[in-house]
Design an enzyme around this catalytic site. Sequence first.
Site, PDB file in Angstrom:
ATOM      1  CE  LYS A   1     -15.215 -17.805  -9.780  1.00 13.53           C
ATOM      2  NZ  LYS A   1     -16.575 -18.099  -9.279  1.00 13.53           N
TER       3      LYS A   1
ATOM      4  CB  VAL B   1     -16.657 -19.061  -0.567  1.00 13.64           C
ATOM      5  CG1 VAL B   1     -17.861 -19.152  -1.472  1.00 13.64           C
ATOM      6  CG2 VAL B   1     -15.452 -19.732  -1.174  1.00 13.64           C
TER       7      VAL B   1
END
Lengths: 310, 310, 310, 310
Positions: free
Chosen positions: B71, B263
Amino acid sequence: MIKNNANFQVKLQEIFDSQHDLYKQGNVADYIPALAEVPANKMGVCVATIDGKVFGAGSCTTPFSIQSISKIFGLVMAMNRKGESLWQRVNMEPSGQPFNSIIQLEWEKGIPRNPVINAGAVLIADVLTSNFSASKLAFLSFMRKLASDDSIHIDKHVYKSELSHGSRNAALGYLMKSFGNIEAEIPDVLSQYFTQCSVAMSCNQLASSLLFLANKGIDPKSNEVICSPRDSHRVNAILSTSGMYDQSGEFAFSVGLPAKSGVGGGVIAIVPGYGVICSWSPPLNRFGNSVVGVNLVEAIAEELGLSIYH
Amino acid sequence: MIKNNANFQVKLQEIFDSQHDLYKQGNVADYIPALAEVPANKMGVCVATIDGKVFGAGSCTTPFSIQSISKIFGLVMAMNRKGESLWQRVNMEPSGQPFNSIIQLEWEKGIPRNPVINAGAVLIADVLTSNFSASKLAFLSFMRKLASDDSIHIDKHVYKSELSHGSRNAALGYLMKSFGNIEAEIPDVLSQYFTQCSVAMSCNQLASSLLFLANKGIDPKSNEVICSPRDSHRVNAILSTSGMYDQSGEFAFSVGLPAKSGVGGGVIAIVPGYGVICSWSPPLNRFGNSVVGVNLVEAIAEELGLSIYH
Amino acid sequence: MIKNNANFQVKLQEIFDSQHDLYKQGNVADYIPALAEVPANKMGVCVATIDGKVFGAGSCTTPFSIQSISKIFGLVMAMNRKGESLWQRVNMEPSGQPFNSIIQLEWEKGIPRNPVINAGAVLIADVLTSNFSASKLAFLSFMRKLASDDSIHIDKHVYKSELSHGSRNAALGYLMKSFGNIEAEIPDVLSQYFTQCSVAMSCNQLASSLLFLANKGIDPKSNEVICSPRDSHRVNAILSTSGMYDQSGEFAFSVGLPAKSGVGGGVIAIVPGYGVICSWSPPLNRFGNSVVGVNLVEAIAEELGLSIYH
Amino acid sequence: MIKNNANFQVKLQEIFDSQHDLYKQGNVADYIPALAEVPANKMGVCVATIDGKVFGAGSCTTPFSIQSISKIFGLVMAMNRKGESLWQRVNMEPSGQPFNSIIQLEWEKGIPRNPVINAGAVLIADVLTSNFSASKLAFLSFMRKLASDDSIHIDKHVYKSELSHGSRNAALGYLMKSFGNIEAEIPDVLSQYFTQCSVAMSCNQLASSLLFLANKGIDPKSNEVICSPRDSHRVNAILSTSGMYDQSGEFAFSVGLPAKSGVGGGVIAIVPGYGVICSWSPPLNRFGNSVVGVNLVEAIAEELGLSIYH
């Protein structure tokens, strides 16, 4: 950083003068009548450094209602008194919600997201009420010691006005109590909370009082340990993520300093390792932050190259 | 700060070894099958500085799925391409909500709270899809340039797994589209988003790639301007308030560095003016952050006295 | 419909006996200590018709705490006193939320969704407090008149227990006050509200008291107009969509009668044009409705072919 | 009840004429372009009874887009096919939220509150898609059988318009899918859902089609069992608590009949044991219900003394 004191004083005055008329863009808080009485065009600013310099402009020695800036001091007292156990009753996460959100408090089952939203500050007021024999006096004494000024006092007119318009804070308090997260009686807790909010201080006094947060917990004026380095770090962390209400992210974006505002129009910013900036101008933007107060801090931080994100 | 390189390398290995068994306290992400296949005991760490030093321990050259760490890179590309107009479509406030909250997105009428929650990152993927002729390739090229390594690639197995388990991100995308805040077709946007998440990189590569954020936007390896000082400041501000999901405040409390986790088990932390720390260990805590990854960054930051809040 | 009185009395007793042991499936309310003291195996039922028949089984003459069933009577008093203006302060929509939701109250800016969720009933208590010179006495008098029984009284033990565990209702009250939707002082409003909840009545008394709602507002015992046909219709409408907490839809599904329950274990159901069913058994299901109470009403309604949806 | 057919036909025309100009108070739905093209002043009404009478006024034989009224028919088909297991995937409680709320769906982990809000209807469309070999054709056949009219068709212009503006329904679908509560592929489910919404029928056809709900599940025209008495009861219960969007409580208040509206301007009301009222007028109020449609049903119900709450 300040290289020449006289030059900086001139520069500070220039910044101050250039911002003055912006106060017309905001609105003085009217949620309690006493705050609405303060003249909209009052304005002051102060920069204090841990090596003892103080620079001011405008009404920097005029006391104003510190309101939510008091949350910092209550938090430090509660951390000192309760240690790690405090963090079982209040979280340290940004809220992403208005400062007085009751929805989030319900979701999180009476555990406030952090100690500088209203619910968290009411909880801190409960900690003080329940753990100090004379908690209001203790708070006032703490403020006087930090500012080295025994004349600091509660503005009783503001206090009474708060008390008679405190329904939402009462709702927050009773909701936490329904979850078993408040020990004292709510009227006592609110009395403590509004007492803290009603302290009147000037820009110079506030900046001086907060130097310990720029100095790993030690007041540079007295060399007294006000809190541990760890707790000083934590307070700065909370102020960075949550101190400017729902404009905290934008303030981090444009300024980049741990900061706290109050609806009385005050704004303080901590510069770790350096000093404190305090500005004051009553008219607020839609987030409840002082329009000119934010601009002054931003201009000074840029002038001096102060940001924790560079 | 590092005073002696050899001593620090020894110290880093000590920290690494002392943390190793903690991986058993977390759980490897299983929301997509491909991630669940990664061995739980893999672990690596890297510290890279803007003056060119690189220290590593464990599997620091093994590529892993960077997931949400991507991101950051997507955001920088979108900022460079769109300038200030980007911030009309995404906010910069902490969310106070789980990373994939659809409730908040509905409240805020399709404007994501910030670019590092899932909704915000899907929006950024739309910006890239809509503004680059070959947006996936452009993203990969950007990653290769930053890491100075043309072997960086998309893990297609992960990509396919993401795509077949992407219903919630599709829901976020269609909800934003219903508010008129997505330009491209959702399947294309999700393809871009999952491509970015599926890039595989090592700790060493990630740390090296992100040095520009510790150096006011300039890659110290090439002296190339990757983004403006202002945008570098902004990214660090966002990572400080929002980079570690709903543990961002706690991470600021205990570590005090702009950081981002994924994650896949990766964690990166920016030290402005100094360098980058990157750790990796797949098992996650309940917030979705790597248990060991967070601990490693905390131990290294403490060892070196690195925090922006002191 | 009842064709043979003696046969129905036998059938009622059969239904009663067959349900008795189901009380073990629920839990007696413990949110206030006084309610938790009531024996779990107490149980009664009554069917009263507008043509003057009364059938009972079990402890149908034993008074119990009517709790939220009191909301019906407070509402009728408030409608009579305020007329249409009442509906500017409280809505008439189902809530889709737990009975004590503060989240919804915040969303809707202090306007309760309907008068039979807690927030709405606290508002009704404010209307009574603010519009009757002796509002508690007025409420008690109204109950005594409807039941034709001057021995009906307030259970002071329950009242005190409510008062000392009323934080959530206080929170609802203060939140409405912060929106300007409460006129009296909150302690007075809560005192009124808890007084109403603490009235003790039997199944027979409750069924008799509510016959006017089955008879277009006219008490068939005295032919006195208790409320207008329009308001009787409205109360039945509200009870149909919202009377059984967050099980209202399921109750409409399986029974199909306007109904209201209380956490004291009482359940009343109105059969328009016919009569009233009242059951009582303290153990509650997860929605706060009496397990046996609901079953008894369902079995009787099925036996007699009573439903408004066929 | 209707005592004289000729008199009632005159009365119906009077009611119709007196309401006509009220259409100016609403706004024709514009969320899909095709609906916005329908003339605002079109208007019709029909009363059909289970003993075979049909009364109409205005454009009562003009087909219009039935939109959400189709949810009733889809629900009946799904109940017939799945039996009790259906209610593990969708609840039967009023929602207390806008018809297309995604917030509630998230709270309740992908289980829609009831089958007549959008999320619930999308779920029903999934049930049909997954359990019928040619589900769109099956739906159309069901409609044709109920209306005894093989000319009933899908308005393809409306269907295409829906499909290209269906982002919010897609978001609802993908969110449910992320919770594992959707079996088919979302594009297929949406195609089924929009097909159902795009059926065009007249007031006369709709009223005739729904007589089975006023007759315990049996179509009085053919004596065919359309659904069980229990399921007919259930549908009427759901329509009573939830059929009129977030105006369901107010409609129960003022009218008191199980009802359903669609954004095409149609409103149907079931009178158990008696018949069906269907009205049509495109301009909608702020809840999405037809202004004139609601008024017509209210006036007719009052004229004939029809309400389930008296």
